[in-house]
Motif scaffolding. Structure first.
Motif: not given
Lengths: 185, 391
Positions: A3-32
């Motif tokens: 849903k979030f195109v850039t990391d900046k958007e993702l971070v802003i949404a995570c800072l608002k405690c958006d669970p979808a963003a938290q999940w996306e951030l986790y899912n994006k970086y967990v393998q690395a």
């Protein structure tokens, strides 16, 4: 595509405690992060435990992330490397000071980038834990010896010695492997 | 250096994303309205269950009363047949094309044929004895570990499922119903689940006789389920589970039709009210695969299903030669051993909500059936949505 195109958007949404963003951030970086931490521990269960701790820290300190200082991936990786080191340090006598050791110059530099990651990882797993950590930090993560010394609370010379030893061991293993391959072929 | 690091980052690793995710402490949104919403959902779920139980008890009592009333007069008193005779002229006869109306005729045909067998020996075969129930898809139902109360989750949600039984062409549908589950978080999970749904059975089969007119009513009935489940996660996303479920549901089917044979026209009315008590125990082994945006579940299981059916049938046949009525309760116990294969695809939408849909295939042996013990069933469209707020 998330849903979030850039990391900046993702971070802003995570800072608002958006669970979808938290999940996306986790899912994006967990393998690395899994691969990063596994290179330090070479143990799947320990890696999972460290990742839980690491991502908890990521979410907790996300407000401190400064985009101008580097990519989000690098910031998350630093946190996970620190978590892995903290975990390893808890094991007694993990790092020993090498006061008199001599760091050998790299006589035959290896073009590590040209080798396949899969079997380098296999050889890294065979290193001693101390050599493995220094090799990872210096050769793969790119930390300076000064930074390594500070993070591991050892002296710079120890860091150099461990690295030289790790490289030597790896080169020997890779040479032996390549020799076996040439015999088979 | 960075090139090698990128190579390492992309190395495929087999690890349990959900297990790690469940152990991460995430900042929560401190918004009061969400908590209110969650509490409301809980209240709706609970009140739905209590309301349903009351409705069920009430309707059962009412139905029993109806049967008592119907049982008193004999068929000769024209209580029902007169109603049917009155209704008949008001409905236009249906000219049925043999091909186009196969399913519709078949529906009547099954009831008719089965009943003709059942009539002299009621316990032999009746349509509802063969109606099958798809075992609750517990493996798919259990993924509700996203709302925490300490180390426990409490989730209100919705279940939707449909099922087809191939052996007698029985189509069962269950409308969405509220579900509440309480489950322990972690690698060893224990969950308790209560559900309320709507159950409807429709017969579709091939028939032979010429139906000139028909009227049918297949009412969706409430069903209730209560389940206990233990799950253990192993490495490589392997999941072992042991589950037991109790389910109570009933059927209400009323059919009236006029069939025409070579010799006569026969007007028949068939009413069927069945209660089912179903107990299922199942052991399963499954695995979850994480794709880019979705996850895919596969599991196989072995189960035992005990079913007690209380049948109450009412039959009226009025024609030149036949004129009889039968009413009564028949108790049947059945024991099925079955294997099941399940596959589902789903998507995690944030921390607290996921959607999933899947297919389930069952093959079983009815240990108590003398005829046609083998049963094959297929369930489709199992979808679950659960939501909540983390405390």
């Amino acid at each position: 595509m998330g849903k979030f195109v850039t990391d900046k958007e993702l971070v802003i949404a995570c800072l608002k405690c958006d669970p979808a963003a938290q999940w996306e951030l986790y899912n994006k970086y967990v393998q690395a992060m899994y691969n990063t931490v596994y290179r330090y521990t070479c143990n799947h269960q320990d890696t999972q435990d460290i990742l839980q701790n690491g991502f908890t820290r990521v979410f907790k300190h996300l407000k401190n992330y400064d985009e101008s200082k580097g990519q989000l991936l690098s910031w998350i990786r630093k946190i996970h490397v620190r978590c892995a080191l903290d975990f390893l340090k808890k094991r007694k006598s993990f790092f020993e000071e090498i006061e008199e050791g001599l760091a050998l110059p790299d006589q035959n530099p290896t073009a590590w980038e040209e080798l396949e990651a899969g079997y380098i990882l296999k050889f890294i797993e065979e290193l001693t834990p101390r050599d493995r950590v220094i090799f990872n930090m210096r050769q793969i993560e790119g930390y300076s010896h000064e930074e390594i010394a500070e993070m591991l609370a050892i002296n710079i010379n120890s860091s150099r010695v461990y690295l030289a030893r790790a490289k030597k061991m790896l080169r020997e293993k890779i040479s032996a492997y390549q020799a076996r391959l040439s015999i088979v072929q | 250096m960075s090139e090698l690091r990128e190579k390492f980052d992309q190395l495929p690793q087999d690890f349990d994303r959900m297990a790690i995710w469940n152990g991460i402490e995430k900042p929560k949104r401190q918004m009061f309205p969400y908590r209110i919403l969650w509490v409301l959902l809980l209240l709706i779920g609970f009140s739905g269950v209590f309301w349903g139980i009351n409705q069920y008890n009430k309707s059962t009592l009412d139905k029993n009363k109806v049967f008592v009333e119907k049982a008193v007069p004999s068929f000769g008193q024209k209580s029902d047949s007169s109603r049917l005779s009155m209704d008949l002229p008001q409905l236009a006869p249906i000219e049925m094309d043999s091909n186009a109306a196969l399913a519709m005729e078949g529906h009547i045909g099954l009831l008719e044929n089965e009943f003709s067998l059942a009539y002299p020996k009621p316990k032999a075969v009746s349509p509802k004895e063969e109606a099958s129930f798809i075992a609750s898809n517990e493996f798919f139902n259990s993924q509700s570990q996203h709302v925490y109360i300490g180390s426990w989750n409490l989730n209100p949600g919705v279940d939707l499922s449909t099922a087809i039984s191939s052996d007698f062409y029985v189509f069962e549908s269950a409308d969405p119903g509220p579900v509440l589950s309480l489950s322990k978080v972690g690698r060893n999970r224990l969950s308790i689940r209560a559900g309320l749904g709507r159950h409807q059975t429709t017969f579709v089969s091939a028939g032979e006789e010429d139906i000139r007119w028909r009227e049918k009513l297949e009412e969706a009935q409430l069903d209730y389920s209560l389940g206990l489940r233990y799950e253990r996660e192993f490495k490589h996303q392997l999941l072992f589970s042991l589950s037991t479920t109790y389910k109570l549901y009933k059927d209400n089917i009323q059919t009236s039709y006029l069939r025409e044979t070579e010799e006569q026209k026969v007007l028949e009315s068939y009413e069927l009210y069945n209660h089912y008590h179903l107990f299922t125990a199942q052991v399963e082994l499954g695995r979850r695969f994480y794709l880019k945006d979705f996850f895919w579940d596969v599991s196989a299981g072995l189960g035992l299903q005990l079913k007690q059916i209380t049948e109450t049938d009412f039959f009226v046949s009025e024609g030149e030669l036949a004129s009889e009525v039968q009413i009564g309760e028949i108790y049947t116990n059945s024991r099925d051993v079955y294997t099941s294969l399940q596959t589902a695809i789903g998507r995690q939408i944030g921390d607290r909500i996921f959607i999933r849909t899947g297919l389930q295939l069952n093959s079983g042996i009815d240990l108590s059936a003398k005829e046609a013990p083998l049963q094959h069933r297929m369930g489709a469209g199992n979808a679950f949505v659960e939501a909540g707020i983390r405390f």
